[in-house]
Design a protein around this motif. Structure first.
Motif, PDB file in Angstrom:
ATOM      1  N   GLY A  47       0.825  -1.196   0.000  1.00  0.00           N
ATOM      2  CA  GLY A  47       0.000   0.000   0.000  1.00  0.00           C
ATOM      3  C   GLY A  47       0.861   1.248   0.000  1.00  0.00           C
ATOM      4  N   ASP A  48       0.257   2.371   0.348  1.00  0.00           N
ATOM      5  CA  ASP A  48       0.980   3.644   0.357  1.00  0.00           C
ATOM      6  C   ASP A  48       2.147   3.635   1.341  1.00  0.00           C
ATOM      7  N   TRP A  49       2.079   2.782   2.338  1.00  0.00           N
ATOM      8  CA  TRP A  49       3.145   2.719   3.335  1.00  0.00           C
ATOM      9  C   TRP A  49       4.493   2.361   2.713  1.00  0.00           C
ATOM     10  N   CYS A  50       4.479   1.708   1.572  1.00  0.00           N
ATOM     11  CA  CYS A  50       5.725   1.287   0.923  1.00  0.00           C
ATOM     12  C   CYS A  50       6.625   2.473   0.594  1.00  0.00           C
ATOM     13  N   GLN A  51       6.023   3.640   0.398  1.00  0.00           N
ATOM     14  CA  GLN A  51       6.800   4.819   0.010  1.00  0.00           C
ATOM     15  C   GLN A  51       7.810   5.223   1.079  1.00  0.00           C
ATOM     16  N   VAL A  52       7.515   4.887   2.340  1.00  0.00           N
ATOM     17  CA  VAL A  52       8.401   5.297   3.427  1.00  0.00           C
ATOM     18  C   VAL A  52       9.732   4.551   3.368  1.00  0.00           C
ATOM     19  N   LEU A  53       9.794   3.459   2.626  1.00  0.00           N
ATOM     20  CA  LEU A  53      11.036   2.701   2.504  1.00  0.00           C
ATOM     21  C   LEU A  53      12.054   3.380   1.607  1.00  0.00           C
ATOM     22  N   GLU A  54      11.586   4.232   0.693  1.00  0.00           N
ATOM     23  CA  GLU A  54      12.488   4.884  -0.250  1.00  0.00           C
ATOM     24  C   GLU A  54      13.495   5.775   0.475  1.00  0.00           C
ATOM     25  N   GLY A  55      14.762   5.427   0.347  1.00  0.00           N
ATOM     26  CA  GLY A  55      15.827   6.239   0.930  1.00  0.00           C
ATOM     27  C   GLY A  55      16.052   6.027   2.409  1.00  0.00           C
ATOM     28  N   ALA A  56      15.306   5.115   3.045  1.00  0.00           N
ATOM     29  CA  ALA A  56      15.528   4.844   4.467  1.00  0.00           C
ATOM     30  C   ALA A  56      16.862   4.124   4.655  1.00  0.00           C
ATOM     31  N   ALA A  57      17.480   4.338   5.798  1.00  0.00           N
ATOM     32  CA  ALA A  57      18.770   3.699   6.075  1.00  0.00           C
ATOM     33  C   ALA A  57      18.604   2.231   6.424  1.00  0.00           C
ATOM     34  N   ALA A  58      17.498   1.885   7.105  1.00  0.00           N
ATOM     35  CA  ALA A  58      17.294   0.504   7.556  1.00  0.00           C
ATOM     36  C   ALA A  58      15.827   0.288   7.852  1.00  0.00           C
ATOM     37  N   ILE A  59      15.443  -0.980   7.869  1.00  0.00           N
ATOM     38  CA  ILE A  59      14.130  -1.365   8.355  1.00  0.00           C
ATOM     39  C   ILE A  59      14.317  -2.409   9.445  1.00  0.00           C
ATOM     40  N   VAL A  60      13.576  -2.246  10.524  1.00  0.00           N
ATOM     41  CA  VAL A  60      13.606  -3.188  11.646  1.00  0.00           C
ATOM     42  C   VAL A  60      12.202  -3.749  11.791  1.00  0.00           C
ATOM     43  N   ASN A  61      12.060  -5.058  11.635  1.00  0.00           N
ATOM     44  CA  ASN A  61      10.736  -5.676  11.699  1.00  0.00           C
ATOM     45  C   ASN A  61      10.497  -6.321  13.052  1.00  0.00           C
ATOM     46  N   LEU A  62       9.614  -5.700  13.835  1.00  0.00           N
ATOM     47  CA  LEU A  62       9.222  -6.219  15.142  1.00  0.00           C
ATOM     48  C   LEU A  62       7.772  -6.684  15.144  1.00  0.00           C
ATOM     49  N   ALA A  63       7.146  -6.736  13.974  1.00  0.00           N
ATOM     50  CA  ALA A  63       5.709  -7.000  13.896  1.00  0.00           C
ATOM     51  C   ALA A  63       5.383  -8.429  14.301  1.00  0.00           C
ATOM     52  N   GLY A  64       4.285  -8.572  15.006  1.00  0.00           N
ATOM     53  CA  GLY A  64       3.813  -9.897  15.394  1.00  0.00           C
ATOM     54  C   GLY A  64       2.887  -9.806  16.587  1.00  0.00           C
ATOM     55  N   ARG A  65       1.857 -10.643  16.579  1.00  0.00           N
ATOM     56  CA  ARG A  65       0.916 -10.662  17.689  1.00  0.00           C
ATOM     57  C   ARG A  65       1.628 -11.050  18.976  1.00  0.00           C
ATOM     58  N   SER A  66       1.270 -10.428  20.081  1.00  0.00           N
ATOM     59  CA  SER A  66       1.883 -10.749  21.362  1.00  0.00           C
ATOM     60  C   SER A  66       1.666 -12.223  21.701  1.00  0.00           C
ATOM     61  N   VAL A  67       2.708 -12.841  22.256  1.00  0.00           N
ATOM     62  CA  VAL A  67       2.587 -14.223  22.716  1.00  0.00           C
ATOM     63  C   VAL A  67       2.134 -14.284  24.177  1.00  0.00           C
ATOM     64  N   ASP A  68       1.892 -13.129  24.785  1.00  0.00           N
ATOM     65  CA  ASP A  68       1.415 -13.072  26.169  1.00  0.00           C
ATOM     66  C   ASP A  68      -0.101 -13.279  26.168  1.00  0.00           C
ATOM     67  N   CYS A  69      -0.497 -14.526  25.930  1.00  0.00           N
ATOM     68  CA  CYS A  69      -1.910 -14.847  25.797  1.00  0.00           C
ATOM     69  C   CYS A  69      -2.106 -16.338  26.050  1.00  0.00           C
ATOM     70  N   ILE A  70      -3.351 -16.737  26.221  1.00  0.00           N
ATOM     71  CA  ILE A  70      -3.681 -18.160  26.300  1.00  0.00           C
ATOM     72  C   ILE A  70      -3.539 -18.751  24.905  1.00  0.00           C
ATOM     73  N   LYS A  71      -2.846 -19.868  24.787  1.00  0.00           N
ATOM     74  CA  LYS A  71      -2.525 -20.417  23.466  1.00  0.00           C
ATOM     75  C   LYS A  71      -3.688 -21.243  22.912  1.00  0.00           C
ATOM     76  N   THR A  72      -4.802 -20.575  22.639  1.00  0.00           N
ATOM     77  CA  THR A  72      -5.915 -21.217  21.946  1.00  0.00           C
ATOM     78  C   THR A  72      -5.523 -21.421  20.489  1.00  0.00           C
ATOM     79  N   PRO A  73      -6.216 -22.307  19.758  1.00  0.00           N
ATOM     80  CA  PRO A  73      -5.904 -22.470  18.331  1.00  0.00           C
ATOM     81  C   PRO A  73      -5.956 -21.156  17.553  1.00  0.00           C
TER      82      PRO A  73
END
Length: 262
Positions: free
Chosen positions: A51-77
């Motif tokens: 999406g439009d968010w891709c534009q922020v990558l242009e010319g950036a020095a680095a990307i750090v990916n921390l995305a992910g649902r918290s594992v601090d939860c009951i492990k239901t399916p």
């Protein structure tokens, strides 16, 4: 000012890292589903689609990916499915976006999990250890496989197999402190399972090294060098909570990248 894009940047780790990088002279840009009430540049994404968010990558020095649902939860399916998909889908779409960018970041720092090695009672694992069995190893291997499959050819990739992150401002320690203060902070099971951990400030330093030092490529265990049993960890938490969360360390501080190699 060099820009650092942090996906999943509005959580405990992302905000801590953003503050740290700003002090180092970088401009952190947070990508997340919902805008926080914070004084940082923010771009919205869904973690799945280009999406439009891709534009922020242009010319950036680095990307750090921390995305992910918290594992601090009951492990239901359903929760297990969300934990897996949120990590794999976000990693996949970042790779797709980087390949479309005309001037992409030169380095991609990817969060992974030290629990990829499983929960050994007696073995202290390092980068040469075999991976384990269970939910966390399954998620970790799928996460890293997606990263390697989508990493652009000319982008330096650093995977940080990160252990349990502790800090006074959020994360799992907040929940553990709450139940401990209620008198419920006992061991889990027999308490013999190992607990590797790292302080949030040490993790920030490791990510900074991964961004700025071109010698680092591949995967690394991001953990303090002295894991303890669950029984010992909870004992320390019960008996020394104020001391534990207030330290500014030398006991827990990793002073150089090389010290994360057991």
């Amino acid at each position: 000012m060099k820009r650092i894009v942090i996906t999943g940047g509005t959580g405990f780790l992302g905000i801590s890292l953003a503050k740290f990088l700003r002090e180092k002279g970088f401009q952190p840009i947070l990508l997340a589903r919902h805008k926080p009430d914070l004084d940082f540049a923010f771009v919205q994404w869904d973690g799945v689609n280009l999406g439009d968010w891709c534009q922020v990558l242009e010319g950036a020095a680095a990307i750090v990916n921390l995305a992910g649902r918290s594992v601090d939860c009951i492990k239901t399916p359903d929760h297990c499915d969300e934990i897996l998909r949120s990590r794999v889908d976000s990693t996949k779409v970042i790779g797709e976006a980087l390949k479309l960018a005309k001037n992409p970041p030169k380095v991609w720092v990817q969060m992974s999990t030290a629990h990829i090695y499983g929960d050994s009672v007696s073995q202290v694992c390092d980068e040469n250890s075999s991976t384990g069995y269970g939910l966390a190893p399954f998620v970790g291997k799928a996460w890293e496989k997606t990263f390697l499959a989508t990493l652009p050819e000319n982008t330096r990739g650093v995977r940080l197999r990160t252990s349990f992150v502790i800090g006074r401002n959020g994360g799992a320690l907040t929940s553990l402190k709450r139940i401990t203060n209620l008198g419920l902070g006992g061991k889990v099971g027999n308490g013999k399972q190992g607990m590797s951990w790292i302080h949030e400030f040490d993790l920030n330093n490791l990510i900074y090294e991964a961004i700025t030092n071109e010698r680092y490529d591949g995967f690394f265990v991001a953990s303090a060098p002295s894991p303890v049993s669950n029984n010992e960890f909870m004992k320390q938490l019960r008996g020394r909570m104020k001391f534990f969360i207030g330290l500014s360390l030398p006991l827990f501080m990793i002073k150089s990248w090389n010290q994360i190699h057991f």
